[in-house]
Design an enzyme around this catalytic site. Sequence first.
Site, PDB file in Angstrom:
ATOM      1  N   ARG A   1       0.111   7.514  15.892  1.00 36.25           N
ATOM      2  CA  ARG A   1      -1.042   7.786  16.771  1.00 36.25           C
ATOM      3  C   ARG A   1      -1.266   9.293  16.895  1.00 36.25           C
ATOM      4  O   ARG A   1      -2.332   9.731  17.326  1.00 36.25           O
ATOM      5  CB  ARG A   1      -0.822   7.232  18.188  1.00 36.25           C
TER       6      ARG A   1
ATOM      7  N   GLN B   1       2.408  -2.377  10.597  1.00 34.91           N
ATOM      8  CA  GLN B   1       1.807  -2.326  11.936  1.00 34.91           C
ATOM      9  C   GLN B   1       1.652  -3.723  12.542  1.00 34.91           C
ATOM     10  O   GLN B   1       0.821  -3.934  13.418  1.00 34.91           O
ATOM     11  CB  GLN B   1       0.448  -1.623  11.880  1.00 34.91           C
TER      12      GLN B   1
ATOM     13  N   LYS C   1      -9.315   2.467   6.505  1.00 38.26           N
ATOM     14  CA  LYS C   1      -9.438   1.016   6.346  1.00 38.26           C
ATOM     15  C   LYS C   1     -10.876   0.540   6.585  1.00 38.26           C
ATOM     16  O   LYS C   1     -11.446  -0.195   5.770  1.00 38.26           O
ATOM     17  CB  LYS C   1      -8.474   0.340   7.326  1.00 38.26           C
ATOM     18  N   THR C   2     -11.457   0.953   7.715  1.00 29.54           N
ATOM     19  CA  THR C   2     -12.802   0.485   8.072  1.00 29.54           C
ATOM     20  C   THR C   2     -13.826   0.934   7.028  1.00 29.54           C
ATOM     21  O   THR C   2     -14.714   0.172   6.635  1.00 29.54           O
ATOM     22  CB  THR C   2     -13.194   1.006   9.471  1.00 29.54           C
TER      23      THR C   2
ATOM     24  N   ASP D   1     -10.170  -8.506   8.339  1.00 32.15           N
ATOM     25  CA  ASP D   1      -9.618  -7.242   8.849  1.00 32.15           C
ATOM     26  C   ASP D   1      -8.356  -7.524   9.670  1.00 32.15           C
ATOM     27  O   ASP D   1      -8.207  -8.605  10.240  1.00 32.15           O
ATOM     28  CB  ASP D   1     -10.678  -6.561   9.723  1.00 32.15           C
ATOM     29  N   GLU D   2      -7.441  -6.546   9.751  1.00 38.50           N
ATOM     30  CA  GLU D   2      -6.199  -6.661  10.542  1.00 38.50           C
ATOM     31  C   GLU D   2      -5.459  -7.959  10.204  1.00 38.50           C
ATOM     32  O   GLU D   2      -5.012  -8.702  11.080  1.00 38.50           O
ATOM     33  CB  GLU D   2      -6.506  -6.601  12.048  1.00 38.50           C
TER      34      GLU D   2
END
Length: 681
Positions: A588, A243, A33-34, A212-213
């Site tokens: 995770r 998420q 994503k980043t 973002d997010e």
Amino acid sequence: MEKIFAELNESQSEAVRQIDGPILILAGAGSGKTKTITSRVAYLIQNGIPPSSILTLTFTNKAAAEMRQRAMALLDQQVTYPPLLCTFHKFGLLFLKHHMQELNRSNNFVIIDTDDKKRILKSFDIDLPVPMVAAEISRFKNNLISPEEAISAAQMLNYKKIAQIFQKYEAYLEQNNLVDFDDLLALPYQILDQNPQLCEEISRKYQYILVDEYQDTNDLQFKLLEKLSSTHNNLCVVGDDDQSIYGWRGANIKNILEFDKRFADTKVIKLTKNYRSTEAILKAANELIEHNRNRLGKKLESTRDSGKEIEFIHFDDENSEAREIAARVKTLINRGIDPKEIAILYRINALSRSIEEGLNRAGVPYKMVGGLKFYERAEVKDIIAYLRVITNPHDDFSLKRIINKPKRGIGKATIDKLLDMAYQNSCSVYNIFTDHREKLAESVTKKAFTTITEFFGKITDIREKLESSSYDLIDNLEEAFGIRHYYEQMPDGMDRVLNIDEFYGLYRDFVIQNQDATLEAFLNDITLQSDQDQIDERSISIMSIHASKGLEFNYLFVIGLEEGFFPLVGDGCDIEEERRLGYVAITRAKKELTLSSSATRYYKGKRAQLSKSRFLAECGVSKGSLKIERTTSFKKGTLVKHKIFGVGRVLEVSKVKREYKLKINFGGTQRDILASFVERI
């Protein structure tokens, strides 16, 4: 350009090249994503878009700094003025510094933090828990409810009080030219909403907006984005509906689920290639999340090997669970695994108690991430202080902590006077009460003297009852002081009550196992258990699943997979958000994942038989019956919004066949509405 696209896959490249119009990038866990966001910022600049026209909004300063650095590193030439890349609240601050005069206020305002906010509220001498009042004021602001609207809509006595405190608080902020954290979003929106010309000017200034997010945005942030993109709709949002785990603090999953409905001609791009986890781990994550109905739908694909199968272990109780998990962690470390690559996750903080003790006994160094150790939590320390005063009424250190908690009208000045009298007479405060009553009565107000007398009377009563029954101590303590009820009223009351119940269960279990032991022995025992002096750089991590968001570990243990613990069930719990938490927990893990459950655990202060979590069957790890049920995230006091009747507060929740019916107060008018026709705010 080659540098920008060198390490991007096909979907990431498509997301970067799409310049104009609304874009929704659904970025699955571990899908880069980043990298996609930073590459897109660099691509816009390389194509001649002025950096000053680009605005990128994040949720943390750390994320903003990292993205800025990575985006600039991709450019062929150095940019004199980099694009604005900051948090929502930092953007709000910069905006207010330029436009605060629109509200007839000076731009030399001072920002106050959460502690400042609580101190201001305490100065009003309110008779409600300050954290609860602070949280409610925050909700008012994030829903753009003015003090006047809050007062007119309030029906229950406590909410009327809170609305009046809100009005007093707002007047105090304006009078002293102060701005709180929520104002950094609410005031910019207010300015843009009441000044269309300025709104158009700001929107034309920021021609390309990235977020973002996005799944974590609330209603106010969405409205702010609508204003900022009103002249162009060049809004690119990146997030993962699977998420979205912050509904309890205001995040609205509908922002991402309905993005394409709110912005016409939205281009949806899915990033599904996962660079983090093995096939076995992603298979479980995909199977689990597919049980959710409210999702846009995507399936993660691993770029790694098949990996080791997920292991599930079932234990008799939490102590055997803690021993075995600690032993397995120790084995990994002895094999040469870096402790930083090992983590233990749990759904609720109360479960950390047994794991902490298991790791302590095994001599495994650990660090708590994003939270406090069990015995350091305020509610647990309060109960320990009560027990210490019951054991020894002369313990002034513990007495000072709890003499006015829950609030009973003994203010700081009275407490200081008591401690000073004790110091002057070389005795304890309890001695002042027993041996210098007349002097005490003269030194404090009549109300304070009566309250102190009642307090020590209850302590004496509990001490006497303790001689005949150790097991009933907890019931006697709660009946006398209502500690559990006091913490129940707080915004994070559910979590705190679970910690209290865990501690009460621990005490009862101690009494059963050591029938001749004293309360003093119990206190000494937990003091030794909670003393972890072997912390070093080589520590494993233990944390809640919420705290693990954004992290990854080669070796992961997720404990407490039982109905009632994970998922949480009952009124106010959203099973789909619980399932998303499960998805976050599983994703995770990079190499190996171990899940565990216990047949018995402390539940509401007593040992209870528990059934395995439905999530174990849903993700294909353990056989069991799948549970399909309708649940509601609404409870008494929840703020909701109806498209016709507006904002209201839930007064009652009842079940009608397979649907939930809500009795809602809309500005003084009560209506019965089915839950599916309103949204939580």
